[in-house]
Motif scaffolding. Structure first.
Motif, PDB file in Angstrom:
ATOM      1  N   PRO A  25       7.422   5.025  17.452  1.00  0.00           N
ATOM      2  CA  PRO A  25       6.261   4.678  16.917  1.00  0.00           C
ATOM      3  C   PRO A  25       6.329   3.671  15.769  1.00  0.00           C
ATOM      4  CG  PRO A  25       6.761   6.762  16.337  1.00  0.00           C
ATOM      5  CD  PRO A  25       7.809   6.541  17.376  1.00  0.00           C
ATOM      6  N   MET A  26       7.757   3.692  15.237  1.00  0.00           N
ATOM      7  CA  MET A  26       8.012   2.848  14.059  1.00  0.00           C
ATOM      8  C   MET A  26       8.932   1.497  14.498  1.00  0.00           C
ATOM      9  SD  MET A  26       8.081   6.001  11.986  1.00  0.00           S
ATOM     10  CE  MET A  26       9.616   6.516  12.457  1.00  0.00           C
ATOM     11  N   GLU A  27       9.358   1.439  15.798  1.00  0.00           N
ATOM     12  CA  GLU A  27       9.980   0.122  15.996  1.00  0.00           C
ATOM     13  C   GLU A  27       8.979  -0.729  16.642  1.00  0.00           C
ATOM     14  OE1 GLU A  27      10.814   3.233  16.829  1.00  0.00           O
ATOM     15  OE2 GLU A  27      13.270   3.556  17.020  1.00  0.00           O
ATOM     16  N   THR A  28       9.402  -2.023  16.625  1.00  0.00           N
ATOM     17  CA  THR A  28       8.735  -2.851  17.476  1.00  0.00           C
ATOM     18  C   THR A  28       9.444  -3.193  18.612  1.00  0.00           C
ATOM     19  OG1 THR A  28       9.459  -4.953  16.272  1.00  0.00           O
ATOM     20  CG2 THR A  28       7.482  -3.747  15.397  1.00  0.00           C
ATOM     21  N   ASN A  29       9.301  -4.321  19.552  1.00  0.00           N
ATOM     22  CA  ASN A  29       9.971  -4.797  20.367  1.00  0.00           C
ATOM     23  C   ASN A  29      10.982  -5.841  19.963  1.00  0.00           C
ATOM     24  OD1 ASN A  29       9.484  -3.246  22.610  1.00  0.00           O
ATOM     25  ND2 ASN A  29       7.833  -4.083  23.181  1.00  0.00           N
ATOM     26  N   THR A  30      10.834  -6.182  18.735  1.00  0.00           N
ATOM     27  CA  THR A  30      11.688  -7.387  18.055  1.00  0.00           C
ATOM     28  C   THR A  30      12.798  -6.498  17.367  1.00  0.00           C
ATOM     29  OG1 THR A  30      10.252  -9.106  17.981  1.00  0.00           O
ATOM     30  CG2 THR A  30      12.059  -9.261  16.384  1.00  0.00           C
ATOM     31  N   ALA A  31      14.035  -6.471  17.413  1.00  0.00           N
ATOM     32  CA  ALA A  31      15.005  -5.678  16.716  1.00  0.00           C
ATOM     33  C   ALA A  31      15.295  -6.036  15.240  1.00  0.00           C
ATOM     34  CB  ALA A  31      16.585  -6.072  17.423  1.00  0.00           C
ATOM     35  N   GLY A  32      15.059  -5.105  14.457  1.00  0.00           N
ATOM     36  CA  GLY A  32      15.133  -5.166  13.244  1.00  0.00           C
ATOM     37  C   GLY A  32      13.601  -5.132  12.537  1.00  0.00           C
ATOM     38  N   VAL A  33      12.664  -5.551  13.241  1.00  0.00           N
ATOM     39  CA  VAL A  33      11.412  -5.424  12.347  1.00  0.00           C
ATOM     40  C   VAL A  33      10.499  -4.009  12.707  1.00  0.00           C
ATOM     41  CG1 VAL A  33       9.209  -6.229  12.430  1.00  0.00           C
ATOM     42  CG2 VAL A  33      11.049  -7.798  12.793  1.00  0.00           C
ATOM     43  N   PHE A  34      10.203  -3.207  11.757  1.00  0.00           N
ATOM     44  CA  PHE A  34       9.833  -1.864  11.856  1.00  0.00           C
ATOM     45  C   PHE A  34       8.351  -1.840  11.324  1.00  0.00           C
ATOM     46  CE2 PHE A  34      14.391  -1.291  11.274  1.00  0.00           C
ATOM     47  CZ  PHE A  34      14.769  -0.994  12.464  1.00  0.00           C
ATOM     48  N   LEU A  35       7.629  -0.614  11.553  1.00  0.00           N
ATOM     49  CA  LEU A  35       6.212  -0.700  11.334  1.00  0.00           C
ATOM     50  C   LEU A  35       6.198   0.595  10.356  1.00  0.00           C
ATOM     51  CD1 LEU A  35       4.682  -1.240  14.792  1.00  0.00           C
ATOM     52  CD2 LEU A  35       4.822  -2.979  12.878  1.00  0.00           C
ATOM     53  N   ALA A  36       5.178   0.439   9.403  1.00  0.00           N
ATOM     54  CA  ALA A  36       4.745   1.718   8.728  1.00  0.00           C
ATOM     55  C   ALA A  36       3.368   1.574   8.281  1.00  0.00           C
ATOM     56  CB  ALA A  36       5.496   1.617   7.295  1.00  0.00           C
ATOM     57  N   GLY A  37       2.754   2.774   8.470  1.00  0.00           N
ATOM     58  CA  GLY A  37       1.280   2.977   8.081  1.00  0.00           C
ATOM     59  C   GLY A  37       0.299   2.437   9.064  1.00  0.00           C
TER      60      GLY A  37
ATOM     61  N   GLY B 271       0.784  -1.079  -0.004  1.00  0.00           N
ATOM     62  CA  GLY B 271      -0.182   0.009   0.082  1.00  0.00           C
ATOM     63  C   GLY B 271       0.958   1.264   0.018  1.00  0.00           C
ATOM     64  N   ILE B 272       0.182   2.493   0.404  1.00  0.00           N
ATOM     65  CA  ILE B 272       1.161   3.756   0.283  1.00  0.00           C
ATOM     66  C   ILE B 272       2.264   3.452   1.208  1.00  0.00           C
ATOM     67  CG2 ILE B 272      -0.661   4.946   1.580  1.00  0.00           C
ATOM     68  CD1 ILE B 272       1.609   6.270  -1.306  1.00  0.00           C
ATOM     69  N   ALA B 273       1.838   3.127   2.631  1.00  0.00           N
ATOM     70  CA  ALA B 273       3.226   3.053   3.459  1.00  0.00           C
ATOM     71  C   ALA B 273       4.348   2.256   3.011  1.00  0.00           C
ATOM     72  CB  ALA B 273       2.536   2.714   4.624  1.00  0.00           C
ATOM     73  N   GLY B 274       3.941   1.038   2.399  1.00  0.00           N
ATOM     74  CA  GLY B 274       5.218   0.126   1.922  1.00  0.00           C
ATOM     75  C   GLY B 274       5.618   0.498   0.801  1.00  0.00           C
ATOM     76  N   ILE B 275       4.851   1.211  -0.138  1.00  0.00           N
ATOM     77  CA  ILE B 275       5.470   1.709  -1.273  1.00  0.00           C
ATOM     78  C   ILE B 275       6.490   2.761  -1.119  1.00  0.00           C
ATOM     79  CG2 ILE B 275       5.037   3.295  -3.343  1.00  0.00           C
ATOM     80  CD1 ILE B 275       2.369   1.641  -3.992  1.00  0.00           C
ATOM     81  N   GLN B 276       6.100   3.880  -0.116  1.00  0.00           N
ATOM     82  CA  GLN B 276       6.821   4.984   0.231  1.00  0.00           C
ATOM     83  C   GLN B 276       8.131   4.433   0.929  1.00  0.00           C
ATOM     84  OE1 GLN B 276       6.226   8.034  -0.323  1.00  0.00           O
ATOM     85  NE2 GLN B 276       8.262   8.503   0.271  1.00  0.00           N
ATOM     86  N   ALA B 277       7.804   3.286   2.012  1.00  0.00           N
ATOM     87  CA  ALA B 277       9.219   2.611   2.580  1.00  0.00           C
ATOM     88  C   ALA B 277      10.262   1.940   1.558  1.00  0.00           C
ATOM     89  CB  ALA B 277       8.819   1.662   3.527  1.00  0.00           C
TER      90      ALA B 277
ATOM     91  N   SER C  58      -0.079  10.570   6.996  1.00  0.00           N
ATOM     92  CA  SER C  58       0.670   9.892   8.029  1.00  0.00           C
ATOM     93  C   SER C  58       1.110   8.665   7.654  1.00  0.00           C
ATOM     94  CB  SER C  58      -0.500   9.787   9.383  1.00  0.00           C
ATOM     95  OG  SER C  58      -1.200  10.818   9.534  1.00  0.00           O
ATOM     96  N   SER C  59       0.626   8.144   6.829  1.00  0.00           N
ATOM     97  CA  SER C  59       1.047   6.468   6.346  1.00  0.00           C
ATOM     98  C   SER C  59       2.333   6.788   5.586  1.00  0.00           C
ATOM     99  CB  SER C  59       0.229   5.944   5.421  1.00  0.00           C
ATOM    100  OG  SER C  59      -1.116   5.678   6.142  1.00  0.00           O
ATOM    101  N   VAL C  60       2.460   7.908   4.741  1.00  0.00           N
ATOM    102  CA  VAL C  60       3.601   8.343   4.041  1.00  0.00           C
ATOM    103  C   VAL C  60       4.348   8.796   4.819  1.00  0.00           C
ATOM    104  CG1 VAL C  60       4.484   9.921   2.217  1.00  0.00           C
ATOM    105  CG2 VAL C  60       2.167   8.692   1.911  1.00  0.00           C
ATOM    106  N   ALA C  61       4.352   9.582   5.808  1.00  0.00           N
ATOM    107  CA  ALA C  61       5.553   9.915   6.629  1.00  0.00           C
ATOM    108  C   ALA C  61       5.961   8.736   7.469  1.00  0.00           C
ATOM    109  CB  ALA C  61       4.704  10.884   7.717  1.00  0.00           C
TER     110      ALA C  61
END
Lengths: 193, 315, 652
Positions: free
Chosen positions: C527-539, C148-154, C549-552
């Motif tokens: 807000p973009m990190e998880t508690n698992t190192a190396g796994v991030f969140l977007a959107g 989606g737009i967040a994944g595309i931007q990332a 906000s999703s793009v950011a």
């Protein structure tokens, strides 16, 4: 319209409604779902959501003297509808009980009907329709209530002529204990300590 | 051995809804549902009690549960949804910190908690079901257009009644469809008829029941099927009173669901109390009779079922 | 050991209900404590300086800080003591804020409890040993899940930053929800016009590998060195050959397939391309509707295809990608509203969701952008919008606000007035939430310039009346019940996590909340990190979000991945399990219980023993509790260290 002085809010009233109804009044966020669904809104002086709001504001007089709480048919539609899971019907019924206890009844005829009905049950153990109607008409002076229905009801044998007695005095005992106890009491101090 | 239900007729069965009582007994007999009257039953308190005091209401209703329990019964069946709600509410309030102790004091004993309560519609739906109905049908109601009207209390409040969907129940439709009747999608099936306000505020009931009748007419309903004595009275006995608030003037017969089922089972009209209805259903039913006779060559049930019904009666 | 104890006031956060000086004084007489004092703010620059100086002046070899939760400042103070030349694991923290000062008001009792916690920390520190991290190389590739737009931007930002990107998309095309929208608020510009070029960039970027119609089945490994197993579902078309010409679509005789892209507002063919701007623009077959799969006959597409790309015999393919970081961008789905009986729950053809309405508004939708009723194709005269369906509704287990529905409803109301100038438009709302830039101004325009009628109240019932629908609700401002006959009703159904989000979270070893949204590392600061190192969140996979906000967040998650790889090597956390081979009997219980697969049985010097894979172990301690021999110890939480803490607490 009258200015509501927010300093006059009666926290004991809120607490009493909450304890007697078992409902948390503060959960109401005034969406109006109850008003939208209530089939009797057209006849009310206050829509249900305003009754709820006035309880939140602690306005004992305004709530207990409104006609809406007496014209509510307790159909449960508001209770099913409420997104905050407030049993609004129970709140309305609670207010009606408190209104009668406080002598603030606006719909006297309904109260008379209620009393006539319960009188009939107390005497006979069962409700005796013609008897309670007679009592109601006598006490309200509405002597022609539903007389148009009497001939057809007689023809269809829908009117019993004498009451069936039942319960062997146990029902009268329940009423006697109820009258001796008086209105239910709540612990109003502890809740707002 | 089939279960025996404690049967609570309710006060209106002695007068205005005698035909509901009769047809309930007749249909239950046909379905093999054994009823035993609650001994020396008394009034549940109805609406006047629970608008006065939940304690009084609870005690009045619970007395009948005590009676049923002492007769060794575990489930009470009642035709009246208002009585049913009061009995269930008494059990519910028995756990309330404010009302529980008061009910117990007024009643002079504990409220039986393990007693189950159900409406006749619920029991028929649960015990007999569409399959059972289909097997018992002798005179299919083919072509009869029925609007099913539940009223307020059969499904609400949800947590108390625990029966069917609160907004769009289907149990009555399911049973009547099994008789061959055409069930309509009646949008106001759980709207209030005005209930006990009829005596005091006739205007309100005229408005509410007028709307129900109009909507049923617009849908082309031949008959409105009900399951509540108060709904039936407001819609049938007071149908003339409501005429002034209606857009259409057509008379609509208001029949108990048990009467319709009984007709389909081929039960005696006298046993179903059809004569007690104010708006005479016989004109609309006459047409059905003719149609169903043609269909009788291939009945849904068959000879064996007819015997079962007869032997059921003999018992 | 020479221990220094520093008791923090945290302004009045601690000092209001604990006496820090008294705690420091009590600590002074604890074993091996060489220095104890209290500090106003231990974490602030002067506080850290005081710790560093005290280490030098009193030749301290270990430090205890009594302050807040270690989750807050343990990393801060470890760096502080490291700066002063100590091993960062010769440091202990006593939490006297969350565990003491914030939860009790009795100052005397609090001071006693704080002293006990400090004593525990001192006793543990006395048994601490210096620990050292291992350094290991990283794979500088990123896996982005969701196109989606967040994944595309990332994906685009990572690729522009020099990283290779693997983008996995569940559907046959990227674009996500944004591709289904007609216009965007508050600018009312064409959604596919602004999204299209970004989708093309993804397709053309040399650093991006796109797997469409694919799902991540398994993620193993650890930060810097993950292995992702990806299932590429069979499209039954050789995508290397397919040119996206569309000849097969025109000839396919099965024309009643579910059209997921159009939110089931229309039907499509069994072989299909979701929409004209799809990326990749490749055809795929839906076997549920394909006559070849259903009856064995047909095969028209195979005959007509100029590229001879149809492959009925194709099977799913599993590919394994090695990556160093993962960005989850799986977005949202509309909540299930079938339980809303009073709104018809889906029984009424002209009561539709906002997303379905987008497809009716869109020129690429099933009606070519004409607003018509799904039931009879007639243009509606009265359209009612209902907000907060399956939002802010605790009775249905959906208490939260989805945030963007107010705005898209206003946009759709405006577009309705544009498309059908004769129409009447009513919006039922509870509150209008429009806090974005130019958002509230847009709501005002809908009312003032487009004549949209906003009614403050909830709808309680919809029922049929002839061909129309009676919508009944309340206008709480007027204090009245209101009723309107509508031709079309559009529901602003709230957002929930995408279908299958929980399952994916479990595969990625990250947490999710009760609505299925992925949990961020910290609600404010991570807000973009998880508690698992190396796994991030977007959107919107983290919570409902609008497009900006999703793009950011997409860009933010990309920046996190770039930061992670900027060092080239990573260090592991040495607080991991450690096997004493002498005690191990190779029973294998630890291997079975380890949730991360970090334990193996190996041959070492002629005997079998358990071995910890240091980079995989997360230090959870399950194996240490499981081992019947007591052969596994968790470094920095050994049995001796924990028992010393217990003894310090239970002295009497």
């Amino acid at each position: 319209m009258k200015t509501l002085n927010l300093g006059e809010s009666d926290p004991r009233f809120i607490s009493e409604v909450e304890q007697r109804s078992g409902q948390k009044i503060s959960r109401c966020y005034q969406c109006g779902a109850c008003t939208g669904r209530c089939p009797n809104t057209f006849a009310y002086d206050l829509p249900v959501n305003r009754v709820m709001r006035l309880i939140q504001l602690g306005r004992r007089e305004e709530v207990l003297s409104c006609s809406a709480i007496w014209l509510c048919a307790a159909c449960q539609a508001c209770a099913v509808q409420c997104p905050n899971e407030i049993d609004v019907t129970r709140v309305m019924e609670t207010c009606r009980q408190m209104s009668a206890e406080a002598g603030l009844v606006s719909e006297r005829a309904i109260q008379v009907f209620v009393k006539s009905f319960l009188g009939s049950v107390k005497r006979n153990g069962r409700a005796f329709e013609p008897g309670l109607m007679a009592g109601y008409m006598f006490r309200t002076g509405r002597f022609f209530t539903d007389v148009d229905l009497a001939p057809v009801m007689l023809a269809k044998r829908k009117l019993a002529f004498k009451p069936h007695k039942a319960g062997n005095g146990e029902v009268a005992d329940i009423f006697r204990r109820y009258e001796e106890e008086g209105p239910v009491s709540c612990n109003l101090e502890s809740d707002h300590a | 051995m089939p279960k025996t239900y404690a049967y609570y007729p309710g006060c209106s069965s002695m007068g205005t809804s005698a035909e509901y009582d009769r047809s309930t007994r007749a249909v239950c007999r046909a379905c093999g549902i054994d009823l035993e009257d609650v001994h020396d039953w008394t009034c549940c308190g109805s609406t006047p009690a629970h608008v006065t005091d939940f304690g009084l209401s609870g005690a009045l209703a619970a007395r009948n549960l005590v009676q049923a329990k002492s007769a060794g019964r575990s489930e009470v069946l009642t035709p009246c949804p208002s009585c049913l709600k009061n009995m269930k509410a008494a059990q519910h309030h028995a756990h309330d910190p404010v009302w529980g102790p008061r009910i117990e004091r007024l009643l002079g004993r504990k409220v039986p908690e393990d007693m189950r309560c159900a409406s006749v519609l619920e029991i028929l739906f649960r015990e007999t079901g569409a399959e059972g109905v289909r097997a018992l049908v002798k005179k299919p109601l083919t072509g009869l257009k029925v609007a099913c009207y539940y009223g307020c209390l059969l499904t609400r409040p949800t947590a108390l009644m625990e029966f069917d969907e609160p907004e769009n129940p289907q149990s009555m439709e399911t049973l009547l469809a099994a008789t061959g009747a055409t069930v309509l999608d009646f949008p106001l099936k759980v709207e209030c008829c005005g209930a006990s306000l009829a005596v005091v505020r006739r205007d309100m009931v005229q408005q509410l029941s007028g709307r129900l009748l109009d909507t049923a007419c617009e849908l082309g309903a031949d008959v409105l099927s009900v399951a509540c004595p108060l709904c039936q009275m407001n819609l049938d006995l007071r149908q003339k009173q409501a005429a002034c608030r209606r857009q259409t003037k057509a008379a609509v017969p208001i029949m108990y669901v048990t009467q319709l089922l009984g007709l389909a089972f081929g039960l005696d009209e006298a046993d179903l109390g059809l004569g007690g209805l104010i708006v005479d259903p016989r004109p609309v039913l006459a047409g059905i009779g003719a149609r169903s006779e043609e269909a009788a060559d291939a009945p849904a049930g068959g000879q064996d079922d007819a015997k079962a019904v007869n032997s059921g009666r003999a018992e | 050991m020479r221990i220094g104890v520093f008791v923090c006031h945290c302004g009045s956060n601690i000092a209001a209900t604990v006496d820090p000086a008294a705690v420091a004084m009590a600590a002074d007489s604890m074993p091996e404590v060489a220095y104890a004092t209290d500090l106003m703010y231990a974490c602030a620059e002067p506080g850290q300086k005081a710790i560093v100086e005290a280490i030098g002046e009193y030749r301290l070899t270990g430090v205890v800080v009594a302050s807040c939760s270690p989750r807050m400042h343990e990393p801060t103070f470890r760096k502080t003591v490291e700066r002063a030349g100590l091993n960062p694991y010769l440091f202990e923290m006593a939490n006297i804020r969350e565990h003491v000062s914030w939860i009790g008001k009795d100052k005397e009792a609090n001071t006693r409890k704080a002293t006990d916690l400090v004593r525990m920390a001192v006793e543990k520190l006395r048994r601490d040993a210096p620990l050292h991290s291992r350094r290991f190389p990283v794979t500088k590739r990123v896996l982005v899940i969701g196109g989606g737009i967040a994944g595309i931007q990332a994906a685009l930002d990572c690729a522009e930053g020099g990283l290779d990107v693997v983008l996995v998309e569940k559907e046959a095309t990227i674009g996500g929800k944004m591709a289904k929208l007609d216009k965007t608020f508050p600018t009312v510009d064409c959604s596919s016009c602004i999204l299209g070029p970004k989708m093309v960039d993804v397709a053309q970027h040399p650093r991006i590998t796109l797997h469409a119609l694919s799902e991540v089945e398994e993620l193993s490994g650890f930060v810097g060195n993950f292995k992702a197993k990806i299932r590429k579902k069979a499209p039954y078309v050789d995508w290397n050959l397919c040119t996206g010409c569309g000849a097969c679509l025109a000839k396919c005789p099965s024309k009643k397939a579910t059209d997921r892209f159009n939110e089931e507002t229309g039907l499509t063919t069994a072989i299909t391309i979701p929409f004209p701007q799809a990326i990749p623009k490749k055809a795929h077959i839906n076997p549920e509707f394909c006559r070849h799969f259903m009856t064995g006959k047909c095969g028209v597409c195979a005959k007509i295809c100029p590229a001879k790309a149809i492959r009925f015999e194709q099977e799913d393919e599993i590919v394994v990608e090695e990556v160093g970081a993962v960005i989850a961008a799986t977005g949202y789905d509309l909540a299930d509203w079938s339980g809303y009986d009073y709104l018809g729950g889906g029984r009424f053809p002209d009561v539709i969701t906002g997303l379905q309405y987008e497809r009716l508004l869109s020129a690429s939708g099933p009606t070519g952008g004409h607003v018509v009723r799904p039931s009879d194709g007639r243009e509606p005269k009265t359209v009612v919008f209902i907000q907060c369906v399956a939002s802010r509704d605790p009775s249905k287990g959906r208490p939260s606000c989805s945030g963007f529905c107010c705005m898209y409803t206003a946009k759709q109301a405006v577009l309705t007035r544009d498309h059908c100038p004769d129409s009447k438009v009513h919006v039922f709302y509870m509150d209008v939430r429009a806090p974005g830039k130019m958002y509230d101004e847009f709501i005002r325009r809908a009312v003032d310039e487009y004549g949209v009628d906003y009614i403050r109240g909830r709808v309680s019932q919809i029922f049929r009346k002839g061909e129309r629908y009676v919508v009944r609700g309340a206008d709480t401002l007027a204090g009245a019940q209101v009723e309107v006959e509508a031709d079309l009703v559009v529901l602003a159904v709230g957002a929930q996590a995408a279908h299958g989000a929980e399952k994916l979270a479990e595969r990625l070893h990250i947490s999710y909340d009760d609505q299925g949204f992925f949990m961020e590392g910290h609600p404010k600061l991570r807000p973009m990190e998880t508690n698992t190192a190396g796994v991030f969140l977007a959107g919107a996979c983290q919570g409902p979000k609008d497009i900006p906000s999703s793009v950011a967040q997409g860009s933010g998650a990309a920046a996190k991945a770039l930061c992670l790889f900027a060092k080239g090597v990573l260090e592991n956390d040495p607080q991991i399990a450690n096997v004493r081979p002498g005690r191990c009997v190779a029973c294998g219980k630890c291997v079975k219980t380890c949730p991360f697969g970090a334990l193996n049985i190996v041959e070492a010097r002629g005997r079998r023993t358990a071995e910890v894979v240091e980079t995989v172990c997360k230090g959870c301690g399950i194996c240490t509790a499981t081992c019947p021999q007591g052969a596994i110890q968790l470094q920095h939480s050994t049995d001796n260290q924990i028992l010393a803490e217990v003894n310090a607490l239970c002295r009497f």
